[in-house]
Design a protein around this motif. Structure first.
Motif, PDB file in Angstrom:
ATOM      1  N   ALA A   1      13.419  50.363 100.986  1.00  0.00           N
ATOM      2  CA  ALA A   1      12.911  51.720 100.835  1.00  0.00           C
ATOM      3  C   ALA A   1      11.837  51.773  99.760  1.00  0.00           C
ATOM      4  CB  ALA A   1      14.067  52.653 100.470  1.00  0.00           C
ATOM      5  N   ALA A   2      10.720  52.437 100.058  1.00  0.00           N
ATOM      6  CA  ALA A   2       9.606  52.514  99.126  1.00  0.00           C
ATOM      7  C   ALA A   2       9.957  53.423  97.955  1.00  0.00           C
ATOM      8  CB  ALA A   2       8.365  53.036  99.845  1.00  0.00           C
ATOM      9  N   LYS A   3       9.702  52.927  96.738  1.00  0.00           N
ATOM     10  CA  LYS A   3       9.914  53.726  95.540  1.00  0.00           C
ATOM     11  C   LYS A   3       8.593  54.329  95.061  1.00  0.00           C
ATOM     12  CE  LYS A   3      13.773  50.832  93.979  1.00  0.00           C
ATOM     13  NZ  LYS A   3      14.270  49.945  92.895  1.00  0.00           N
ATOM     14  N   HIS A   4       7.506  53.919  95.663  1.00  0.00           N
ATOM     15  CA  HIS A   4       6.194  54.377  95.253  1.00  0.00           C
ATOM     16  C   HIS A   4       5.387  54.807  96.472  1.00  0.00           C
ATOM     17  CE1 HIS A   4       7.585  51.305  92.391  1.00  0.00           C
ATOM     18  NE2 HIS A   4       6.988  52.027  91.462  1.00  0.00           N
ATOM     19  N   ARG A   5       4.380  55.619  96.227  1.00  0.00           N
ATOM     20  CA  ARG A   5       3.375  55.938  97.236  1.00  0.00           C
ATOM     21  C   ARG A   5       2.015  55.947  96.555  1.00  0.00           C
ATOM     22  NH1 ARG A   5       3.281  60.951  99.367  1.00  0.00           N
ATOM     23  NH2 ARG A   5       4.757  61.838  97.864  1.00  0.00           N
ATOM     24  N   ILE A   6       1.006  55.587  97.308  1.00  0.00           N
ATOM     25  CA  ILE A   6      -0.367  55.602  96.803  1.00  0.00           C
ATOM     26  C   ILE A   6      -1.160  56.602  97.633  1.00  0.00           C
ATOM     27  CG2 ILE A   6      -2.508  54.267  96.588  1.00  0.00           C
ATOM     28  CD1 ILE A   6      -0.744  51.782  96.131  1.00  0.00           C
TER      29      ILE A   6
ATOM     30  N   VAL B   1       6.238  62.319  93.140  1.00  0.00           N
ATOM     31  CA  VAL B   1       7.350  62.082  94.052  1.00  0.00           C
ATOM     32  C   VAL B   1       8.492  62.970  93.603  1.00  0.00           C
ATOM     33  CG1 VAL B   1       9.004  60.400  94.890  1.00  0.00           C
ATOM     34  CG2 VAL B   1       6.639  59.727  94.502  1.00  0.00           C
ATOM     35  N   ALA B   2       8.854  63.921  94.430  1.00  0.00           N
ATOM     36  CA  ALA B   2       9.878  64.894  94.040  1.00  0.00           C
ATOM     37  C   ALA B   2      11.249  64.241  94.045  1.00  0.00           C
ATOM     38  CB  ALA B   2       9.856  66.079  94.996  1.00  0.00           C
ATOM     39  N   LYS B   3      12.040  64.565  93.023  1.00  0.00           N
ATOM     40  CA  LYS B   3      13.418  64.098  93.009  1.00  0.00           C
ATOM     41  C   LYS B   3      14.238  64.915  93.996  1.00  0.00           C
ATOM     42  CE  LYS B   3      13.323  62.806  88.130  1.00  0.00           C
ATOM     43  NZ  LYS B   3      13.944  63.020  86.803  1.00  0.00           N
ATOM     44  N   ARG B   4      15.226  64.280  94.594  1.00  0.00           N
ATOM     45  CA  ARG B   4      16.073  64.980  95.538  1.00  0.00           C
ATOM     46  C   ARG B   4      17.010  65.900  94.778  1.00  0.00           C
ATOM     47  NH1 ARG B   4      19.800  62.294 100.295  1.00  0.00           N
ATOM     48  NH2 ARG B   4      20.590  64.248 101.135  1.00  0.00           N
ATOM     49  N   THR B   5      17.049  67.134  95.162  1.00  0.00           N
ATOM     50  CA  THR B   5      17.927  68.101  94.504  1.00  0.00           C
ATOM     51  C   THR B   5      18.805  68.772  95.542  1.00  0.00           C
ATOM     52  OG1 THR B   5      16.241  69.830  94.709  1.00  0.00           O
ATOM     53  CG2 THR B   5      16.251  68.562  92.659  1.00  0.00           C
ATOM     54  N   GLU B   6      19.967  69.226  95.090  1.00  0.00           N
ATOM     55  CA  GLU B   6      20.872  69.930  95.969  1.00  0.00           C
ATOM     56  C   GLU B   6      20.343  71.336  96.223  1.00  0.00           C
ATOM     57  OE1 GLU B   6      23.430  68.679  97.501  1.00  0.00           O
ATOM     58  OE2 GLU B   6      23.052  66.740  96.539  1.00  0.00           O
ATOM     59  N   PRO B   7      20.528  71.874  97.445  1.00  0.00           N
ATOM     60  CA  PRO B   7      20.058  73.243  97.710  1.00  0.00           C
ATOM     61  C   PRO B   7      20.807  74.232  96.832  1.00  0.00           C
ATOM     62  CG  PRO B   7      21.461  72.449  99.493  1.00  0.00           C
ATOM     63  CD  PRO B   7      21.195  71.266  98.605  1.00  0.00           C
TER      64      PRO B   7
ATOM     65  N   LEU C   1      -0.937  57.146  91.873  1.00  0.00           N
ATOM     66  CA  LEU C   1       0.289  56.380  92.085  1.00  0.00           C
ATOM     67  C   LEU C   1       1.463  57.301  91.855  1.00  0.00           C
ATOM     68  CD1 LEU C   1       1.875  53.778  92.556  1.00  0.00           C
ATOM     69  CD2 LEU C   1       1.616  53.267  90.110  1.00  0.00           C
ATOM     70  N   LEU C   2       2.234  57.540  92.913  1.00  0.00           N
ATOM     71  CA  LEU C   2       3.385  58.438  92.871  1.00  0.00           C
ATOM     72  C   LEU C   2       4.636  57.596  92.781  1.00  0.00           C
ATOM     73  CD1 LEU C   2       0.980  59.948  94.247  1.00  0.00           C
ATOM     74  CD2 LEU C   2       2.658  61.289  95.465  1.00  0.00           C
ATOM     75  N   GLU C   3       5.392  57.768  91.704  1.00  0.00           N
ATOM     76  CA  GLU C   3       6.543  56.920  91.427  1.00  0.00           C
ATOM     77  C   GLU C   3       7.812  57.760  91.348  1.00  0.00           C
ATOM     78  OE1 GLU C   3       5.398  53.668  88.480  1.00  0.00           O
ATOM     79  OE2 GLU C   3       3.980  55.260  87.982  1.00  0.00           O
ATOM     80  N   ASP C   4       8.860  57.284  91.983  1.00  0.00           N
ATOM     81  CA  ASP C   4      10.127  58.008  92.021  1.00  0.00           C
ATOM     82  C   ASP C   4      10.694  58.140  90.615  1.00  0.00           C
ATOM     83  OD1 ASP C   4      12.332  59.281  92.901  1.00  0.00           O
ATOM     84  OD2 ASP C   4      13.264  57.554  93.873  1.00  0.00           O
ATOM     85  N   GLY C   5      10.879  59.392  90.177  1.00  0.00           N
ATOM     86  CA  GLY C   5      11.489  59.632  88.878  1.00  0.00           C
ATOM     87  C   GLY C   5      10.535  59.549  87.705  1.00  0.00           C
TER      88      GLY C   5
END
Length: 316
Positions: A11-16, A154-160, A27-31
């Motif tokens: 699973a990708a942790k980054h996006r460009i 990169v948005a962190k996953r949050t509960e609704p 560079l979009l990095e998780d967290g």
């Protein structure tokens, strides 16, 4: 010899995201907060691919193989250029899924931010080294014509959020009139304080500067003021940050300053010992004036990206 990293990590942790309009790579990095770097893009007339691809391969100290079109346009090009100062790929290359398109370093730092490449995306040596260390094979890459979509993170996953529970309302008999109070808003005029002036902070290196361009910045009052204003913007921003964010922001701004020094060295180059020539000095001062004007604007934008809000005109 090329060194290739070919292992992916699932699973990708980054996006460009590369914005052709901004001429920047995000560079979009998780967290983590997103990072942004200037890039050179394809020159006018060169088709630049748009859309989605991935990092297919990572190469340290790559060998450059000119394409057939490049050799036809310049027959003097060799079939291959080994690693070294003459290699236009620099020391790091990330090959993309498009044929002959890569994100790579450069031996021409003055080209960064311009439309000069044959289709690849050039980065400053320190920037591409940081990108190379951060991303892995398989990292998604998107090239867009306009600005990078906001927010660049990169948005962190949050509960609704929980569904609100409506309070019970007692039934009102139809014969009882319901009176709805009317609330009249009170408008209180608010006067906004004027922004604090930007401090002019001299370069602490001026006392020991030996490079002609840096000595010129330190001794020409107009250039000293522009350089000091950019430094003042940085210091004012850092002083307003909480301690836990200050180190990371300070490091990012130091890296920007190093890239600027690389850029003026390439753009405004003066052979040591010739700075007393009036024509050479005038050309260098004009080049530095334009570069420092852009430096103030770049610092203003970078401060905004790092979470500060500031506005300044380049000449005041």
């Amino acid at each position: 010899m090329d060194r290739t990293d070919a292992e992916g990590s699932g699973a990708a942790k980054h996006r460009i995201v590369i914005s052709l309009k901004e001429r920047r790579l995000h560079l979009l990095e998780d967290g983590r907060e997103a990072r942004s770097f200037p890039v050179a893009i394809g020159r006018p007339g060169v088709a630049i691919p748009l859309g989605d691809t991935v990092v297919m391969r990572k190469r340290r100290n790559p060998t450059w193989h000119p394409t057939a079109n490049q050799r036809r346009a310049k027959p003097s090009l060799p079939p291959a250029v080994p690693p070294g100062p003459a290699n236009p790929l620099g020391r790091h290359a990330l090959d993309l899924g498009w044929t002959a398109i890569a994100i790579h370093g450069t031996n021409e730092p003055g080209s960064i931010g311009r439309r000069v490449s044959s289709g690849c995306f050039r980065m400053l040596p320190a920037d591409v080294e940081a990108l190379f260390a951060a991303v892995e094979v398989g990292t998604p890459v998107r090239v867009v014509a306009g600005e990078a979509p906001a927010p660049v993170a990169v948005a962190k996953r949050t509960e609704p959020p929980p569904t609100p529970v409506r309070p019970a309302v007692a039934a009102v008999p139809a014969s009882v009139p319901v009176v709805v109070p009317v609330v009249v808003p009170v408008v209180v005029p608010v006067s906004m304080p004027a922004p604090a002036p930007v401090p002019i902070i001299p370069d602490p290196r001026c006392g020991t500067a030996t490079a002609p361009l840096r000595r010129m910045i330190c001794t020409v009052p107009e250039l000293t003021a522009l350089d000091g204003r950019a430094r003042g913007l940085q210091e004012r921003f850092l002083a307003g940050l909480p301690a836990e964010r200050r180190d990371a922001a300070s490091y990012a701004l130091v890296q920007e300053e190093r890239r600027f020094d690389d850029r003026i060295t390439a753009l405004c180059w003066v052979r040591k010992g010739t700075e007393d020539d009036p024509a050479v000095a005038a050309a260098a001062r004009n080049c530095l004036r334009n570069a420092l004007d852009g430096r103030v604007e770049d610092v203003t934008r970078r401060v905004a990206e790092l979470g500060g809000v500031t506005a300044v005109t380049s000449r005041r």
